[in-house]
Design an enzyme around this catalytic site. Structure first.
Site, PDB file in Angstrom:
ATOM      1  N   SER A  50      -7.143   1.629  -4.079  1.00 40.78           N
ATOM      2  CA  SER A  50      -5.932   2.154  -3.452  1.00 40.78           C
ATOM      3  C   SER A  50      -5.079   2.885  -4.476  1.00 40.78           C
ATOM      4  O   SER A  50      -4.344   3.809  -4.126  1.00 40.78           O
ATOM      5  CB  SER A  50      -5.111   1.022  -2.852  1.00 40.78           C
ATOM      6  OG  SER A  50      -5.676   0.543  -1.675  1.00 40.78           O
ATOM      7  N   GLU A 108       0.821  -1.203   0.000  1.00 37.02           N
ATOM      8  CA  GLU A 108       0.000   0.000   0.000  1.00 37.02           C
ATOM      9  C   GLU A 108       0.856   1.255   0.000  1.00 37.02           C
ATOM     10  O   GLU A 108       0.667   2.167  -0.814  1.00 37.02           O
ATOM     11  CB  GLU A 108      -0.911  -0.006   1.235  1.00 37.02           C
ATOM     12  CG  GLU A 108      -1.824   1.200   1.336  1.00 37.02           C
ATOM     13  CD  GLU A 108      -2.868   1.188   0.252  1.00 37.02           C
ATOM     14  OE1 GLU A 108      -2.726   1.981  -0.705  1.00 37.02           O
ATOM     15  OE2 GLU A 108      -3.805   0.390   0.335  1.00 37.02           O
ATOM     16  N   ASP A 165       1.181   4.021  -3.052  1.00 40.25           N
ATOM     17  CA  ASP A 165       0.753   5.408  -2.843  1.00 40.25           C
ATOM     18  C   ASP A 165       1.884   6.392  -3.126  1.00 40.25           C
ATOM     19  O   ASP A 165       1.694   7.390  -3.837  1.00 40.25           O
ATOM     20  CB  ASP A 165       0.266   5.593  -1.404  1.00 40.25           C
ATOM     21  CG  ASP A 165      -1.029   4.842  -1.120  1.00 40.25           C
ATOM     22  OD1 ASP A 165      -1.644   4.351  -2.072  1.00 40.25           O
ATOM     23  OD2 ASP A 165      -1.409   4.758   0.059  1.00 40.25           O
ATOM     24  N   ASP A 204     -22.709   8.574 -11.609  1.00 41.89           N
ATOM     25  CA  ASP A 204     -23.258   7.268 -11.242  1.00 41.89           C
ATOM     26  C   ASP A 204     -22.531   6.749 -10.014  1.00 41.89           C
ATOM     27  O   ASP A 204     -21.451   7.236  -9.650  1.00 41.89           O
ATOM     28  CB  ASP A 204     -23.158   6.276 -12.406  1.00 41.89           C
ATOM     29  CG  ASP A 204     -21.742   6.103 -12.927  1.00 41.89           C
ATOM     30  OD1 ASP A 204     -20.898   5.574 -12.184  1.00 41.89           O
ATOM     31  OD2 ASP A 204     -21.473   6.516 -14.075  1.00 41.89           O
TER      32      ASP A 204
END
Length: 593
Positions: free
Chosen positions: A512, A295, A299, A575
């Protein structure tokens, strides 16, 4: 073992024992949350870190300020508030401060025993379970989750009548998330193919009218994103700031970032560009390659790769290991968002911050979710743009596999409902969903739907009402809240991202990836504004749904299945799968600068 089995069979009412006459019940769960069973009494010497929220004196006024300075048609647009102005608006009234101080002092808690947020609206104390039970007229127990995690929590707590109206909430008491309070929204990870067979294929056309390398259909890079979202010709400067957050012992790796730059951003590699670490609550920055987090690497690599040479920051917020009931060590801690908020609200803050963590909305008590959301509003008022991943369960819960989602409410009714994510459901953040392929379609796991906690903000009215009117009558009746805040706001690519972990290339998917990607383009827009002497964009949503709505590529193909349904369909306009669509940077640049 026999005693534990017996305890698990007892009704919740057993623990709602007789209250002290001077106490009133502040909060009580209808039933233990689904998936949790009683394990046994909490050790009396186990330390809990209680956070006490005092009522914010004038949050409605802060909210008014926020909407005025975030509305591009308002004369105050861009006039962000100072730390001092924000703290004055949310500081508790003196009567509340005095009443709570007296209550704490009566239990021997005063002075340096009490931590205080910058505005004084959050107090923190670290006390043994025995004292917490006395103060809150309750009983803490160890609870075990079906996944094997343990928590020390209570299902009900009370407060003395003298402080009842001066305290908004106390946690951790009734907050039952999965123990990993902020679970990463990473959907999939695999080693990248050793040979990309699409390298020699003809370029493909994107919705922005530019051509994109065919390889981008199987591997997403910085170049792909700039091509796809029409930002190839923009040259960033160093007069800009962006940050990503890291929780749960997710650590970014500087060597991997350098390898990523060598592969995708040679100019950054040439100067050995890296991030600035900011430690929150003791967060660390270990550079042992084996501790590199998927993660955190995803990032930092994409957010900082898109925005180089902007000043980049990685917030490392300390987490805690799981509580193990057989070991009497004080490892239990709070939801780390509040630790992070306390810190950044008192600091000079980067203009864009991306977070790729979240949880099912229903696992966070309503009053706690509201207070955390109000903290995000304070950051927006400072001029900070906050982006959050919308989640990877489609319209379902955190399980990314629609076939295994249960989508059962934890309010005691065991009803089937779509499960929105939090903090994506907070109306003061920008929730980012996912797309895939070129031309883009909605990725099936893109989290979307409607909040059960937060009503639809006015900035969404026209867009969301148009979507709801287009649904066939009776579609999913009772499964979602049509009056709730709609999720997501926007979308970007979210699969096949080429990320380096321990020096090797991996293909990573999940929203993510979407949040740091969108944050990167927001930072580039700020860059252009700064060059013209304009302020940072700050809280984005009122702008996105008004002046900037024409700066998005509408995604009209795909859906987000979950809860035994096909979920919502991507369609013309907003949407509940891809929001307003994906960014066309060149158009947005004209609209905001």
């Amino acid at each position: 073992m026999w005693a534990n089995s017996l305890l698990s069979l007892l009704p919740l009412a057993v623990f709602a024992f007789a209250r002290d006459r001077d106490h009133k019940v502040k909060e009580q769960l209808v039933a233990p949350p689904r998936g949790w069973t009683l394990h046994g009494p909490a050790p009396l010497d186990h330390l809990v870190k209680l956070r006490i929220a005092l009522p914010q004196s004038n949050f409605p006024a802060l909210e008014d300020h926020l909407y005025q300075i975030s509305d591009p048609s308002h004369e105050r647009y861009g006039q962000h508030l100072s730390n001092e102005q924000i703290e004055e608006l949310v500081a508790p009234c003196p009567e509340s401060v005095d009443a709570v101080n007296e209550w704490l002092a009566s239990h021997g808690i005063e002075g340096d025993d009490v931590g205080r947020s910058p505005a004084g609206d959050w107090l923190t104390i670290k006390i043994p379970v025995s004292l917490a039970e006395e103060m809150l007229d309750t009983k803490y127990h160890v609870w075990k989750h079906i996944g094997g995690e343990y928590l020390v929590r209570t299902t009900s707590y009370s407060l003395p009548k003298t402080v009842f109206d001066h305290v908004e909430l106390i946690q951790p008491t009734t907050i039952f998330g999965t123990f990993r309070k902020l679970k990463s929204t990473i959907h999939s990870i695999s080693k990248t193919p050793t040979e990309d067979t699409s390298q020699n294929a003809a370029p493909v056309a994107s919705a922005t009218g530019v051509t994109v390398d065919a390889s981008c259909n199987s591997t997403i890079t910085i170049t792909c994103l700039k091509q796809l979202y029409n930002a190839v010709d923009f040259t960033p400067s160093a007069d800009n700031t962006i940050a990503v957050t890291g929780y749960l012992e997710q650590f970014a790796n500087r060597a991997d970032l350098q390898t990523f730059f060598e592969d995708q951003v040679p100019a950054a590699a040439a100067v050995h560009s890296t991030y600035t670490l900011i430690s929150v609550n003791g967060g660390t920055d270990p550079q042992n390659g084996s501790l590199a987090g998927v993660e955190a690497n995803l990032d930092t690599q994409f957010a900082f790769g898109l925005t180089f040479p902007a000043a980049s920051t990685f917030y490392s917020t300390a987490g805690s290991p799981p509580f193990i009931p057989d070991i009497g060590t004080p490892t239990d801690s709070n939801e780390p968002y509040t630790e992070w908020l306390d810190f950044v609200l008192s600091q000079k803050t980067p203009s864009v911050i991306s977070t790729s963590y979240g949880d099912d909305e229903q696992t966070v008590p309503l009053n706690f979710a509201q207070r955390v959301c109000q903290g995000f509003a304070q950051l927006g008022a400072k001029g900070v743009s906050l982006t959050f991943s919308s989640g990877d369960g489609g319209v379902g819960d955190g399980d990314p596999d629609p076939a295994t989602q249960e989508c059962i409410t934890n309010d005691g009714t065991n009803s089937t409902r779509f499960i929105p994510g939090f903090p994506a459901s907070c109306p003061f953040v920008t929730a980012v969903g996912g797309t895939v392929f070129i031309p883009e379609i909605a990725v099936p796991f893109s989290g979307g739907g409607f909040s059960n906690y937060f009503s639809r903000p006015s900035y969404q009215d026209a867009a969301v009402e148009g979507f709801l009117k287009g649904l066939p009558k009776g579609t999913y009746a009772g499964l979602f809240n049509p009056n709730g805040r709609g999720i997501p706001d926007v979308a970007t690519q979210s699969d096949f991202f080429k990320v380096f972990i321990e020096g090797e290339a991996f293909s990573v998917g999940g929203t993510s990836a979407s949040s740091p990607t969108f944050a990167g383009f927001v930072a580039l827009l700020n860059d252009a504004r700064f060059k013209k002497g304009l302020p940072a964009l700050g809280f984005l949503n009122p702008l996105l749904y008004s002046r900037a709505v024409g700066g998005f590529n509408d995604i009209t193909v795909g859906n987000n299945p979950g809860c035994g349904t096909e979920g919502f369909n991507a369609t013309k306009g907003w949407d509940a799968v891809t929001g307003l669509g994906t960014p066309n940077f060149a158009k947005l640049l004209d609209l905001v600068s």
